[in-house]
Structures are given as structure tokens and as C-alpha cells.
Design a protein around this motif. Structure first.
Motif, PDB file in Angstrom:
ATOM      1  N   GLN A  20       0.836  -1.201   0.000  1.00  0.00           N
ATOM      2  CA  GLN A  20       0.000   0.000   0.000  1.00  0.00           C
ATOM      3  C   GLN A  20       0.872   1.253   0.000  1.00  0.00           C
ATOM      4  OE1 GLN A  20      -3.280   0.190  -0.287  1.00  0.00           O
ATOM      5  NE2 GLN A  20      -3.331   2.405  -0.124  1.00  0.00           N
ATOM      6  N   LEU A  21       1.946   1.226   0.761  1.00  0.00           N
ATOM      7  CA  LEU A  21       2.835   2.377   0.843  1.00  0.00           C
ATOM      8  C   LEU A  21       3.488   2.682  -0.500  1.00  0.00           C
ATOM      9  CD1 LEU A  21       4.328   4.509   2.596  1.00  0.00           C
ATOM     10  CD2 LEU A  21       6.074   2.782   2.986  1.00  0.00           C
ATOM     11  N   TRP A  22       3.895   1.686  -1.229  1.00  0.00           N
ATOM     12  CA  TRP A  22       4.631   1.893  -2.464  1.00  0.00           C
ATOM     13  C   TRP A  22       3.766   1.880  -3.716  1.00  0.00           C
ATOM     14  CZ3 TRP A  22       9.201   3.918  -1.987  1.00  0.00           C
ATOM     15  CH2 TRP A  22       9.907   3.713  -0.815  1.00  0.00           C
ATOM     16  N   ARG A  25      -3.068   3.972  -3.352  1.00  0.00           N
ATOM     17  CA  ARG A  25      -3.461   5.381  -3.303  1.00  0.00           C
ATOM     18  C   ARG A  25      -2.750   6.044  -2.129  1.00  0.00           C
ATOM     19  NH1 ARG A  25      -9.093   7.800  -1.556  1.00  0.00           N
ATOM     20  NH2 ARG A  25      -8.834   9.892  -2.386  1.00  0.00           N
ATOM     21  N   GLY A  26      -2.188   7.208  -2.357  1.00  0.00           N
ATOM     22  CA  GLY A  26      -1.431   7.887  -1.317  1.00  0.00           C
ATOM     23  C   GLY A  26      -0.037   7.330  -1.156  1.00  0.00           C
ATOM     24  N   SER A  27       0.439   6.631  -2.172  1.00  0.00           N
ATOM     25  CA  SER A  27       1.774   6.039  -2.107  1.00  0.00           C
ATOM     26  C   SER A  27       2.839   7.121  -2.221  1.00  0.00           C
ATOM     27  CB  SER A  27       1.942   5.019  -3.228  1.00  0.00           C
ATOM     28  OG  SER A  27       1.915   5.677  -4.481  1.00  0.00           O
ATOM     29  N   VAL A  28       4.067   6.718  -2.020  1.00  0.00           N
ATOM     30  CA  VAL A  28       5.189   7.661  -2.078  1.00  0.00           C
ATOM     31  C   VAL A  28       5.253   8.320  -3.453  1.00  0.00           C
ATOM     32  CG1 VAL A  28       7.695   7.837  -1.951  1.00  0.00           C
ATOM     33  CG2 VAL A  28       6.479   6.391  -0.324  1.00  0.00           C
ATOM     34  N   ASP A  30       2.813   8.679  -5.633  1.00  0.00           N
ATOM     35  CA  ASP A  30       1.617   9.497  -5.804  1.00  0.00           C
ATOM     36  C   ASP A  30       1.780  10.837  -5.094  1.00  0.00           C
ATOM     37  OD1 ASP A  30      -0.973   9.915  -6.767  1.00  0.00           O
ATOM     38  OD2 ASP A  30      -1.905   9.117  -4.943  1.00  0.00           O
ATOM     39  N   VAL A  31       2.308  10.799  -3.891  1.00  0.00           N
ATOM     40  CA  VAL A  31       2.525  12.030  -3.127  1.00  0.00           C
ATOM     41  C   VAL A  31       3.566  12.911  -3.817  1.00  0.00           C
ATOM     42  CG1 VAL A  31       3.420  12.948  -0.944  1.00  0.00           C
ATOM     43  CG2 VAL A  31       1.802  11.040  -0.938  1.00  0.00           C
ATOM     44  N   MET A  34       1.918  14.604  -6.801  1.00  0.00           N
ATOM     45  CA  MET A  34       1.033  15.684  -6.359  1.00  0.00           C
ATOM     46  C   MET A  34       1.836  16.893  -5.876  1.00  0.00           C
ATOM     47  SD  MET A  34      -1.996  14.818  -6.910  1.00  0.00           S
ATOM     48  CE  MET A  34      -3.397  15.048  -5.893  1.00  0.00           C
ATOM     49  N   GLN A  35       2.975  16.643  -5.241  1.00  0.00           N
ATOM     50  CA  GLN A  35       3.828  17.740  -4.785  1.00  0.00           C
ATOM     51  C   GLN A  35       4.380  18.516  -5.972  1.00  0.00           C
ATOM     52  OE1 GLN A  35       4.295  18.656  -1.501  1.00  0.00           O
ATOM     53  NE2 GLN A  35       5.199  20.456  -2.424  1.00  0.00           N
TER      54      GLN A  35
END
Length: 91
Positions: A20-22, A25-28, A30-31, A34-35
Motif C-alpha cells: 500500500q505504501l509503495w 493510493r497515497g503512495s510515495v 503518488d505524493v 502531487m507535490q
């Protein structure tokens, strides 16, 4: 036997959390994407703000410039607009 089941269960949960982390949704990644979009939008907003300030200054200069010209024309040349009555008071 039970310690192996608990260990396997914990390793499985750890694998799910890591996935899930990699990947989720909201993975590294993905973040980070978005940044980058946020930074790009902030740069665009800053450019738009500068353009707005430049245009506001130009409008302000035009308004003040016309008022100054009209004031000089009225005082020095006796300019009168249509439907105005010019009255001069001498002391």
C-alpha cells in the motif's frame, strides 16, 4: 506451530502495508507527483499575481494621470465639460 502462524501472519500484514505504501493510493510516488503539481501551480499563481499587480498599477497610473491632466486643464486653461457652469471667484 502457533508462533510460526503468528510470524507468517505478521509478515503477511507487513507485506500488505508495504504494498500500500509503495503502490496504492497515497503512495510515495503518488505524493511526489502531487507535490510536483502543487509546486507548478504555485509558480503559475505567482506569475498570475505579478501580472495582476502590474495591470493594477497600470490602471492606477492611468486613472491618476487623467485626473492630473484634467485638473491642470481646468485650472490653467479653463476647461469646462458639457453641461457644467464655470464660476470664477476672485479674492
Amino acid at each position: 506451530m502457533t508462533s510460526r502462524v503468528v510470524a507468517a501472519l505478521l509478515i503477511g500484514l507487513l507485506a500488505v502495508v508495504q504494498a500500500q505504501l509503495w503502490l496504492g493510493r497515497g503512495s510515495v510516488g503518488d505524493v511526489a507527483q502531487m507535490q510536483r503539481k502543487l509546486d507548478e501551480q504555485k509558480a503559475n499563481n505567482a506569475l498570475a499575481q505579478q501580472a495582476n499587480e502590474r495591470l493594477s498599477a497600470e490602471v492606477r497610473d492611468l486613472r491618476e494621470g487623467l485626473e492630473t491632466v484634467e485638473e491642470k486643464a481646468r485650472g490653467e486653461l479653463g476647461m469646462v465639460k458639457p453641461n457644467e457652469i464655470y464660476v470664477q471667484i476672485v479674492k
